[in-house]
Design a protein around this motif. Structure first.
Motif, PDB file in Angstrom:
ATOM      1  N   PRO A   1       0.821  -1.211   0.000  1.00 10.82           N
ATOM      2  CA  PRO A   1       0.000   0.000   0.000  1.00 10.82           C
ATOM      3  C   PRO A   1       0.854   1.261   0.000  1.00 10.82           C
ATOM      4  O   PRO A   1       2.071   1.209   0.226  1.00 10.82           O
ATOM      5  CB  PRO A   1      -0.807  -0.118   1.300  1.00 10.82           C
ATOM      6  CG  PRO A   1       0.026  -0.977   2.180  1.00 10.82           C
ATOM      7  CD  PRO A   1       0.723  -1.952   1.274  1.00 10.82           C
ATOM      8  N   ALA A   2       0.213   2.394  -0.230  1.00  8.14           N
ATOM      9  CA  ALA A   2       0.905   3.679  -0.120  1.00  8.14           C
ATOM     10  C   ALA A   2       1.302   3.923   1.329  1.00  8.14           C
ATOM     11  O   ALA A   2       0.637   3.446   2.251  1.00  8.14           O
ATOM     12  CB  ALA A   2      -0.012   4.802  -0.601  1.00  8.14           C
ATOM     13  N   PRO A   3       2.396   4.653   1.567  1.00  2.00           N
ATOM     14  CA  PRO A   3       2.742   5.000   2.945  1.00  2.00           C
ATOM     15  C   PRO A   3       1.563   5.651   3.656  1.00  2.00           C
ATOM     16  O   PRO A   3       0.944   6.580   3.134  1.00  2.00           O
ATOM     17  CB  PRO A   3       3.906   5.975   2.776  1.00  2.00           C
ATOM     18  CG  PRO A   3       4.537   5.588   1.466  1.00  2.00           C
ATOM     19  CD  PRO A   3       3.380   5.179   0.596  1.00  2.00           C
ATOM     20  N   ALA A   4       1.239   5.146   4.836  1.00  2.00           N
ATOM     21  CA  ALA A   4       0.157   5.650   5.694  1.00  2.00           C
ATOM     22  C   ALA A   4      -1.240   5.374   5.152  1.00  2.00           C
ATOM     23  O   ALA A   4      -2.213   5.914   5.669  1.00  2.00           O
ATOM     24  CB  ALA A   4       0.315   7.137   5.990  1.00  2.00           C
ATOM     25  N   GLN A   5      -1.378   4.521   4.141  1.00  2.00           N
ATOM     26  CA  GLN A   5      -2.712   4.195   3.638  1.00  2.00           C
ATOM     27  C   GLN A   5      -3.539   3.562   4.759  1.00  2.00           C
ATOM     28  O   GLN A   5      -3.052   2.736   5.521  1.00  2.00           O
ATOM     29  CB  GLN A   5      -2.611   3.249   2.446  1.00  2.00           C
ATOM     30  CG  GLN A   5      -3.946   2.926   1.790  1.00  2.00           C
ATOM     31  CD  GLN A   5      -3.779   2.337   0.406  1.00  2.00           C
ATOM     32  OE1 GLN A   5      -3.196   2.961  -0.476  1.00  2.00           O
ATOM     33  NE2 GLN A   5      -4.268   1.122   0.195  1.00  2.00           N
TER      34      GLN A   5
ATOM     35  N   VAL B   1       5.732   4.484  -4.981  1.00  2.00           N
ATOM     36  CA  VAL B   1       6.371   3.991  -3.761  1.00  2.00           C
ATOM     37  C   VAL B   1       5.315   3.392  -2.847  1.00  2.00           C
ATOM     38  O   VAL B   1       4.246   3.963  -2.641  1.00  2.00           O
ATOM     39  CB  VAL B   1       7.160   5.115  -3.034  1.00  2.00           C
ATOM     40  CG1 VAL B   1       6.281   6.321  -2.751  1.00  2.00           C
ATOM     41  CG2 VAL B   1       7.788   4.605  -1.740  1.00  2.00           C
ATOM     42  N   GLY B   2       5.611   2.209  -2.336  1.00  2.00           N
ATOM     43  CA  GLY B   2       4.746   1.561  -1.364  1.00  2.00           C
ATOM     44  C   GLY B   2       5.528   1.306  -0.095  1.00  2.00           C
ATOM     45  O   GLY B   2       6.749   1.119  -0.135  1.00  2.00           O
ATOM     46  N   ALA B   3       4.849   1.302   1.030  1.00  2.00           N
ATOM     47  CA  ALA B   3       5.512   1.038   2.309  1.00  2.00           C
ATOM     48  C   ALA B   3       4.494   0.510   3.297  1.00  2.00           C
ATOM     49  O   ALA B   3       3.357   0.993   3.349  1.00  2.00           O
ATOM     50  CB  ALA B   3       6.170   2.306   2.852  1.00  2.00           C
ATOM     51  N   LEU B   4       4.914  -0.466   4.094  1.00  2.00           N
ATOM     52  CA  LEU B   4       4.029  -1.010   5.119  1.00  2.00           C
ATOM     53  C   LEU B   4       4.859  -1.406   6.335  1.00  2.00           C
ATOM     54  O   LEU B   4       5.793  -2.202   6.226  1.00  2.00           O
ATOM     55  CB  LEU B   4       3.266  -2.230   4.599  1.00  2.00           C
ATOM     56  CG  LEU B   4       2.261  -2.835   5.579  1.00  2.00           C
ATOM     57  CD1 LEU B   4       1.169  -1.828   5.942  1.00  2.00           C
ATOM     58  CD2 LEU B   4       1.647  -4.109   4.998  1.00  2.00           C
TER      59      LEU B   4
END
Length: 303
Positions: A196-200, A246-249
């Motif tokens: 997911p997107a950062p902070a999604q 960019v994705g981050a989890l």
């Protein structure tokens, strides 16, 4: 009547979409339940609501947040609720994200007309998304699909699926769940396929610096704050723009250890990179450090 209960209602600024008003009302109800303070919604039209403005060239960064922040700074509202993934990574002087309520499901949701999942959709089928991150991930997972740009609110995008303009669409699961539209979800996309997107899934409650610390502190969730702080550190660290894929989890693996996974596509010479790191995180500075450690690994790969 207590002094808090007798105080004038707080003016909470929100975008006008059903999703924005729904999640803003949820925050308003939480504040009232925790503090007894009444909260009124104030709808503010934002630049991101203008569908004639391409998402890759808004007049100002953070098109969905800019008008709400203007209303905060000039005193028309007391606080604003943003989808945290839409908020620019750089803080705005005079404003503070004072509360981050508990996060909803951060994953992306796959919504298809015929009930077929990502793996089951036939070659050549059309999948709608306006997100560079989602488009890049879909092309990695299924290069035989046609990814087409679609915009609009949740109902507009789901209608395009129902009317066969596209065979499927990818939306944030959190928004669908907050709207009670879980029946539209064919499957949740595994973060191993698409981060997911950062902070999604998280909401940012912003106000003028130094104000409403007691009221908003009552709804702040410490573990959500640390997780999204680690994720959003990536955005500044790689100098991401609103169109960077960019994705981050960040996921808690025990009481004080956080695992952060990041993937970057088509950014400053990076074709695709996926990196995970684990660290002990008990403060915002440690959460930021975890994110920046991944940026250090990415730096030699960027031009």
């Amino acid at each position: 009547m207590s002094q808090t209960a007798a105080a004038a209602p707080l003016r909470l600024g929100t975008r006008g979409s059903l999703l924005a008003r729904t999640q803003s009302q949820q925050v308003a109800d939480s504040i009232t339940a925790a503090t007894g303070r009444a909260v009124d919604l104030v709808v503010v039209r934002t630049e991101g609501d203008d569908l004639t403005v391409p998402l890759d060239s808004p007049s100002r960064p953070g098109a969905f947040a800019a008008a709400l922040r203007d209303a905060l700074l000039d005193g028309r509202i007391d606080l604003a609720v943003h989808s945290f993934k839409d908020l620019p990574s750089a803080p705005l002087p005079g404003l503070t994200v004072t509360a981050i309520p508990p996060r909803a499901d951060p994953r992306d949701a796959w919504c298809s007309r015929d009930g077929l999942g990502l793996a089951g959709l036939p070659a050549g089928a059309k999948v709608g998304t306006s997100s560079p991150r989602r488009a890049a991930g879909l092309r990695r997972a299924r290069p035989d699909l046609e990814v087409v740009a679609i915009r609009g609110n949740v109902d507009t995008r789901l209608r395009k699926v129902a009317e066969a303009q596209v065979d499927a669409a990818v939306l944030a699961a959190a928004g669908l769940l907050r709207l009670g539209r879980q029946a539209a979800i064919t499957e949740f996309i595994d973060p191993g396929v698409l981060l997911p997107a950062p902070a999604q899934g998280a909401l940012a409650v912003e106000c003028r610096s130094g104000e409403l610390t007691d009221e908003l502190g009552a709804i702040d969730d410490a573990r959500t704050r640390l997780a999204v702080t680690a994720e959003r550190a990536i955005l500044a660290g790689i100098e991401a723009t609103c169109t960077t894929a960019v994705g981050a989890l960040a996921t808690w693996i025990d009481e004080d250890r956080l695992e952060l996974t990041v993937e970057v596509s088509g950014h400053r010479g990076i074709v695709f990179e996926r990196i995970s790191r684990t660290g002990r995180v008990g403060s915002s500075s440690q959460a930021t450090a975890l994110g920046l450690a991944i940026c250090v690994e990415l730096a030699p790969k960027m031009s």
